[in-house]
Scaffold this active site. Structure first.
Site, PDB file in Angstrom:
ATOM      1  N   HIS A  17     206.208 -29.932-145.653  1.00  0.00           N
ATOM      2  CA  HIS A  17     205.982 -31.334-145.377  1.00  0.00           C
ATOM      3  C   HIS A  17     205.958 -32.154-146.671  1.00  0.00           C
ATOM      4  CE1 HIS A  17     203.063 -34.502-143.868  1.00  0.00           C
ATOM      5  NE2 HIS A  17     203.997 -34.486-142.953  1.00  0.00           N
ATOM      6  N   SER A 227     202.785 -37.451-140.069  1.00  0.00           N
ATOM      7  CA  SER A 227     202.539 -36.111-139.549  1.00  0.00           C
ATOM      8  C   SER A 227     203.824 -35.304-139.601  1.00  0.00           C
ATOM      9  CB  SER A 227     201.998 -36.183-138.122  1.00  0.00           C
ATOM     10  OG  SER A 227     203.064 -36.096-137.208  1.00  0.00           O
ATOM     11  N   LYS A 228     203.669 -34.007-139.379  1.00  0.00           N
ATOM     12  CA  LYS A 228     204.825 -33.118-139.501  1.00  0.00           C
ATOM     13  C   LYS A 228     205.931 -33.473-138.512  1.00  0.00           C
ATOM     14  CE  LYS A 228     202.059 -29.195-140.862  1.00  0.00           C
ATOM     15  NZ  LYS A 228     201.533 -29.124-142.027  1.00  0.00           N
ATOM     16  N   ARG A 229     205.543 -34.161-137.448  1.00  0.00           N
ATOM     17  CA  ARG A 229     206.548 -34.487-136.429  1.00  0.00           C
ATOM     18  C   ARG A 229     207.334 -35.748-136.766  1.00  0.00           C
ATOM     19  NH1 ARG A 229     202.324 -32.521-134.186  1.00  0.00           N
ATOM     20  NH2 ARG A 229     201.329 -34.552-134.128  1.00  0.00           N
ATOM     21  N   ASP A 230     206.868 -36.499-137.756  1.00  0.00           N
ATOM     22  CA  ASP A 230     207.563 -37.747-138.058  1.00  0.00           C
ATOM     23  C   ASP A 230     208.920 -37.502-138.670  1.00  0.00           C
ATOM     24  OD1 ASP A 230     205.758 -39.709-137.199  1.00  0.00           O
ATOM     25  OD2 ASP A 230     204.445 -39.227-138.881  1.00  0.00           O
TER      26      ASP A 230
END
Ligand code: GLU
Length: 458
Positions: A17, A227-230
């Protein structure tokens, strides 16, 4: 040589990340700034969630970003092993030490750390049961970035789970002591753990290291934490999009730190010289994707032509824009011409495609705009006999044709520019028209103009 030892302690449970990269970078920068050591320690005690794949991603990404570690996986060092999964014996020994000192005890199959202080039994509304509260003396965290933070733990906490797995707080502190870490530089989300950690240091009778909790990274828009999903949150994405690692690294340096000399784009040597922990901001940093792209573009354009070609040619090859039969010299000339206008390597194939094929798309929007103020097909029709008669498409030849046609048809000489550009490239912008024409030559210029007229007159 300084005694400073920093460490980056990732858990390989997911892709790498932006936030982790920035934490690693600040540790690396500080160690390099003071001439200390940068240690890489893998916190892989959670066997279920750690994978070799994620470990490789971390190591590759660190290397890609140009961060070398003085001790750790693959390089070794005097304080290894550097994988927590291989340090079980150390932890057992340290737990025994705490038990011997009366600072740890077994309860319900787990091993707990015992806080010092008066105890009372209270009913916990959240847990819905009676718990023992401890009135411990607050610990003081003299954080290099946050300043003085006071916090009291009020409950004993687990250091070894029922299944025998040691808990993060324990292994983190035991290893920082064993590896003689002097500065713990980590994300602000860990600030809430630090009082537990300081309690452990005190119980071991060891002076705690200096702590520096670095600010959070917010998303491009709004108040949310990245966040990691962005989108754009993974280093992997920039690698696969052929970003320049030095540009990404330079950009990451500015997430929570500002160079003293006012430059934002600067060589890593200068960053190392200027970087100091006490200058890291308290305020949250904002991740601005467009700024990152701008940095990348600036780095690309600053490359010597040969280096740019060396990076760009494989990208064009992958996109099938060129192959082994494409003339090497021609590739070099096209890339040298396009470098100052290039935005990124991943968009380069579409940007330079027309130099290598006659089958290129037409930018519809740009063309519609041009048609509002001019008649591109008429201008191209007027150009055909002139190009047929011309010996070449050198700048002087082209300028003379434009002048002549402009006067003859009652339009401006410059009115021929954009129609001709569209005919030979399909695009409203790009490198200079004269340079494009010289590279593709008279034959291809003429055939493209004719083809354009034919297509547009249908
Ligand atoms: N493994 C922890 C993490 O990835 C390390 C925390 C620390 O730097 O102390 O967040």
């Amino acid at each position: 040589m300084s005694e400073v030892r920093t460490r980056f302690a990732p858990s390989p449970t997911g892709f790498f990340h932006i936030g982790s990269a920035r934490t690693a970078l600040f540790n690396w920068l500080y160690a390099r700034h003071v001439g200390g050591k940068f240690v890489l320690r893998i916190e892989d005690t959670d066997k279920e969630r750690n994978t070799k794949e994620f470990l490789d991603v971390i190591l590759e990404s660190l290397r890609w970003l140009g961060m070398d570690w003085d001790e750790g996986p693959e390089v070794g060092g005097n304080f290894g092993p550097y994988f927590q999964s291989q340090r079980g014996e150390f932890y057992k020994e340290k737990v025994r030490e705490l038990m011997d000192k009366g600072r740890a005890y077994e309860k319900d199959g787990a091993i707990w750390f015992r806080l010092e202080g008066e105890r009372e039994t209270v009913y916990d509304d959240f847990l819905k049961k009676e718990i023992e509260r401890v009135h411990a003396t607050p610990v003081v965290i003299d954080d290099v970035i946050r300043g003085r933070v006071e916090r009291a733990e009020d409950r004993d906490f687990v250091i070894v789970r029922g299944n025998g797995e040691p808990v993060f707080h324990l292994v983190n502190v035991v290893d920082d002591i064993a590896m003689k870490i002097t500065h713990v530089i980590r994300g602000e989300d860990h600030l809430s753990n630090t009082s537990k950690h300081i309690e452990l240091y005190k119980a071991f009778g060891v002076e705690p290291p200096k702590f520096a909790h670095i600010p959070l990274i917010l998303k491009t828009e709004g108040a949310g934490k990245m966040s990691k999903r962005d989108r754009g949150a993974l280093i992997e994405e920039y690698r696969s999009r052929h970003f320049m690692p030095a540009a990404v690294r330079n950009f990451l340096c500015l997430l929570g730190w500002t160079p003293k000399d006012g430059r934002e784009i600067l060589p890593i040597e200068d960053i190392i010289e200027q970087f100091d922990l006490c200058d890291v901001h308290q305020a949250n940093a904002r991740f601005d994707e467009r700024k990152m792209a701008f940095f990348n573009q600036e780095y690309l354009r600053a490359l010597p032509d040969e280096s740019f070609a060396w990076l760009a040619a494989p990208v064009l090859g992958e996109a099938n824009v060129i192959d082994e039969k494409t003339n090497e010299d021609y590739i070099q000339r096209v890339l040298a011409l396009c470098k100052p206008k290039a935005h990124a390597l991943d968009t380069l194939p579409a940007f330079v495609n027309y130099f290598f094929t006659d089958e290129f798309p037409l930018d519809e929007k740009g063309y519609a705009k041009l048609c509002k103020k001019s008649d591109p097909v008429a201008r191209c029709r007027e150009l055909v006999p002139e190009l047929e008669a011309a010996q070449d498409v050198a700048p002087a030849t082209i300028d003379a044709i434009f002048e002549k046609l402009g006067a003859a048809n009652g339009v401006k000489a410059t009115d021929y520019f954009s129609p001709l550009r569209f005919a030979v490239s399909g695009q409203p912008g790009g490198p200079g028209l004269h340079e494009i024409l010289e590279l593709i030559g008279r034959e291809r210029t003429l055939s493209r103009v004719k083809k354009f007229i034919e297509k547009m007159s249908k």
